[in-house]
Design a protein around this motif. Structure first.
Motif, PDB file in Angstrom:
ATOM      1  N   SER A 388       0.848  -1.196   0.000  1.00 19.68           N
ATOM      2  CA  SER A 388       0.000   0.000   0.000  1.00 19.68           C
ATOM      3  C   SER A 388       0.886   1.249   0.000  1.00 19.68           C
ATOM      4  CB  SER A 388      -0.914   0.028   1.225  1.00 19.68           C
ATOM      5  OG  SER A 388      -1.696   1.217   1.243  1.00 19.68           O
ATOM      6  N   PRO A 389       0.729   2.144  -1.018  1.00 21.32           N
ATOM      7  CA  PRO A 389      -0.087   1.960  -2.218  1.00 21.32           C
ATOM      8  C   PRO A 389       0.619   1.042  -3.205  1.00 21.32           C
ATOM      9  CG  PRO A 389       1.064   4.038  -2.347  1.00 21.32           C
ATOM     10  CD  PRO A 389       1.410   3.471  -0.994  1.00 21.32           C
ATOM     11  N   SER A 390      -0.009   0.810  -4.350  1.00 18.10           N
ATOM     12  CA  SER A 390       0.552  -0.079  -5.342  1.00 18.10           C
ATOM     13  C   SER A 390       0.103   0.351  -6.732  1.00 18.10           C
ATOM     14  CB  SER A 390       0.120  -1.525  -5.068  1.00 18.10           C
ATOM     15  OG  SER A 390       0.712  -2.407  -5.977  1.00 18.10           O
ATOM     16  N   GLN A 402      -4.849   1.859  -3.787  1.00 19.53           N
ATOM     17  CA  GLN A 402      -4.400   2.132  -2.430  1.00 19.53           C
ATOM     18  C   GLN A 402      -3.903   0.857  -1.731  1.00 19.53           C
ATOM     19  OE1 GLN A 402      -4.057   5.070  -0.681  1.00 19.53           O
ATOM     20  NE2 GLN A 402      -4.346   5.918  -2.758  1.00 19.53           N
ATOM     21  N   TYR A 403      -4.538  -0.262  -2.031  1.00 23.02           N
ATOM     22  CA  TYR A 403      -4.195  -1.512  -1.330  1.00 23.02           C
ATOM     23  C   TYR A 403      -4.134  -2.658  -2.350  1.00 23.02           C
ATOM     24  CZ  TYR A 403      -5.756   1.307   2.596  1.00 23.02           C
ATOM     25  OH  TYR A 403      -5.915   2.322   3.505  1.00 23.02           O
ATOM     26  N   PHE A 404      -3.118  -3.500  -2.205  1.00 22.37           N
ATOM     27  CA  PHE A 404      -3.000  -4.655  -3.090  1.00 22.37           C
ATOM     28  C   PHE A 404      -2.507  -5.846  -2.259  1.00 22.37           C
ATOM     29  CE2 PHE A 404      -0.592  -6.971  -6.618  1.00 22.37           C
ATOM     30  CZ  PHE A 404      -1.733  -7.557  -7.131  1.00 22.37           C
ATOM     31  N   GLY A 412      -4.794 -10.472  -7.212  1.00 28.37           N
ATOM     32  CA  GLY A 412      -4.948 -10.230  -5.787  1.00 28.37           C
ATOM     33  C   GLY A 412      -6.151  -9.349  -5.483  1.00 28.37           C
ATOM     34  N   PHE A 413      -6.328  -9.049  -4.228  1.00 32.53           N
ATOM     35  CA  PHE A 413      -7.395  -8.169  -3.758  1.00 32.53           C
ATOM     36  C   PHE A 413      -6.910  -6.714  -3.880  1.00 32.53           C
ATOM     37  CE2 PHE A 413      -7.457 -12.145  -1.399  1.00 32.53           C
ATOM     38  CZ  PHE A 413      -8.789 -12.545  -1.462  1.00 32.53           C
ATOM     39  N   HIS A 414      -7.779  -5.837  -4.356  1.00 30.35           N
ATOM     40  CA  HIS A 414      -7.425  -4.419  -4.364  1.00 30.35           C
ATOM     41  C   HIS A 414      -8.699  -3.575  -4.468  1.00 30.35           C
ATOM     42  CE1 HIS A 414      -8.168  -3.758  -8.689  1.00 30.35           C
ATOM     43  NE2 HIS A 414      -7.574  -4.944  -8.891  1.00 30.35           N
ATOM     44  N   ASP A 415      -8.536  -2.319  -4.130  1.00 33.14           N
ATOM     45  CA  ASP A 415      -9.661  -1.382  -4.229  1.00 33.14           C
ATOM     46  C   ASP A 415      -9.938  -1.066  -5.697  1.00 33.14           C
ATOM     47  OD1 ASP A 415      -7.877   1.540  -4.334  1.00 33.14           O
ATOM     48  OD2 ASP A 415      -6.996  -0.225  -3.334  1.00 33.14           O
TER      49      ASP A 415
END
Length: 485
Positions: A388-390, A402-404, A412-415
């Motif tokens: 974070s961030p990415s 903002q998040y990975f 992956g999971f991310h916003d």
């Protein structure tokens, strides 16, 4: 009384008479032993007490004509050599007469109390070549009769090893046989038993230190048992298993067969690796689905495990340890997911996070768009890292988030603030490139609680076909290689 006076004279006359008789007997035997041997005289094998030299010569000549030598082999079988077949004969050298002349006839009484033994030198002769030929014709000298000696050896059987004793065999050494038979003939013996010197001997006896050294090596290896610490399993490399891995070279050195170790390590991997295995998984909805694929699970490092086995076996003592793993899971045994994991139900577009068996977080999401080949990978994975961030980079995109939290290759999971909604069927028409799109606040919450290494269980409830590179690289269960069809 005159008779009493004559008694001494009578006794004297009697004694004189006895003495006269004894003298006559003594001189008579003395005269006899001028031409006869003393009592208890033996010449060679012939008892000739009271016999003449002519008798000895005639007897020896007759015995030579009838000479028969019985030969006993190693197994006590008997064979015969007839003197006439190799020209055996008696040759008088005059020693018979010399022995007679050398005895003092007046000392004949001494022969009553001791024995006299004589040997006639060079009294017999034979054709040496003919004897050699006759020996070669004996059955025990033929190749068909002989059995070769065998060395003592160690044989490895199913559960143990055994020291097999040597066998002496019956392979003769012709020169030694000839030597011992010639000696018997020269001594006019009537029988001879061949000694061990007449036979080829094994090179290795069961008492040899080299054989015991080999046995000691085997014992040391067999003592090096390995008990594996694997949850729910009773896996042991026992002495009998170790024995099957050993080999003995021509010099008696014991070594470990690399192929046997490789085979055993493959057994360990096939039995206990859980990478990509099919697993029955109870979903949050209470039903059971079958999940396979992915890159999660126990993986034994086969090369390193083989090296460790060799090292353990060389130690000579029992060992208890885990296998050498290339990859581990969070929980031991077949149920290696444990009770802390992320569940991704792609069909229902909903995720769950369980911590120590308790549901801690859940959220709708948008996964990969199936219609253009970007379906998200299914299988069992683990959280690789958090960032974070990415910046997400692909062939057609360069997106800041903002998040990975990746779990499968670059998935992956991310916003995803561009998504107007999450869950339902939205992914079918507005799905991602494969990542798990989440609302910013949701992924922020998830990011704060999730730990690297946490298992991720991802599945579809209906059959799908995944064709993306990320699905291939991440070993997705539903990956299909279109080029192979």
């Amino acid at each position: 009384m005159r008779i009493k006076k004559d008694i001494p004279h009578i006794i004297a006359y009697v004694l004189l008479g006895i003495a006269a008789v004894l003298l006559v007997v003594y001189f008579a035997f003395a005269a006899y032993f001028h031409s006869h041997y003393y009592f208890h005289t033996r010449i060679g094998t012939l008892n000739c007490g009271g016999k003449t030299a002519e008798y000895v010569e005639k007897s020896n000549t007759q015995n030579a004509d009838d000479y028969l030598l019985t030969v006993y082999d190693r197994e006590n079988n008997k064979f015969h050599l007839t003197g006439s077949d190799f020209g055996f004969q008696y040759n008088s050298t005059g020693e018979e007469e010399k022995i007679l002349k050398n005895q003092n006839p007046f000392l004949w009484p001494s022969s009553l109390f001791h024995h006299s033994d004589y040997t006639l030198s060079a009294s017999t002769s034979y054709d040496a070549d003919a004897l050699k030929e006759q020996i070669s014709k004996l059955e025990f000298m033929s190749a068909d009769y002989m059995t070769a000696p065998t060395d003592a050896r160690i044989e490895i059987e199913d559960d143990n090893y055994e020291i097999i004793p040597e066998t002496m065999g019956t392979t003769t050494i012709p020169d030694e046989v000839l030597k011992e038979i010639e000696a018997a003939v020269d001594s006019q013996e009537t029988s001879v038993t061949l000694s061990d010197a007449c036979y080829e001997s094994p090179s290795i006896l069961s008492t040899d230190s080299s054989l015991q050294a080999t046995a000691d090596q085997l014992d040391s290896y067999m003592a090096s048992t390995i008990t594996y610490d694997i949850e729910g399993a009773d896996e042991k490399l026992a002495s009998s298993d170790i024995l099957k891995m050993l080999q003995i070279d021509d010099n008696g050195n014991v070594t470990v067969n690399d192929d046997a170790i490789t085979s055993y390590v493959q057994h360990l991997a096939s039995t206990y690796n859980t990478y990509g295995d099919k697993r029955e998984f109870t979903t949050s909805k209470g039903d059971v689905v079958e999940v396979s694929g992915g890159d999660y699970g126990w993986v034994i490092a086969k090369t390193k495990e083989a090296e460790q086995i060799k090292s353990d076996l060389a130690g000579g003592t029992p060992v208890e340890r885990e296998p050498v793993y290339e990859q581990t899971a969070v929980a031991p045994g077949p149920n290696d997911i444990g009770n802390t994991y992320v569940e991704l139900d792609y069909s229902n577009q909903h995720m769950y996070y369980y911590k120590d068996g308790n549901l801690t977080f859940d959220s709708d999401f948008v996964s990969g768009k199936l219609s253009n080949g970007n379906g998200s990978p299914d299988g069992v994975y683990k959280i690789v890292y958090k960032q974070s961030p990415s910046v997400l980079v692909g062939e057609t995109y360069h997106t800041e988030v903002q998040y990975f939290v990746p779990f499968a290759y670059n998935v992956g999971f991310h916003d995803a603030t561009w998504q107007p909604k999450f869950g339902g069927d939205w992914y079918l028409t507005h799905g991602s490139h494969g990542c798990i799109n989440m609302a910013l606040d949701k992924v922020q919450e998830f990011y704060g609680m999730i730990e690297v290494g946490t298992p991720v269980v991802a599945y579809y409830r209906t059959p799908v076909e995944l064709t993306s590179e990320s699905a291939q690289i991440s070993n997705a269960a539903s990956y299909v290689d279109k080029n192979a069809q």
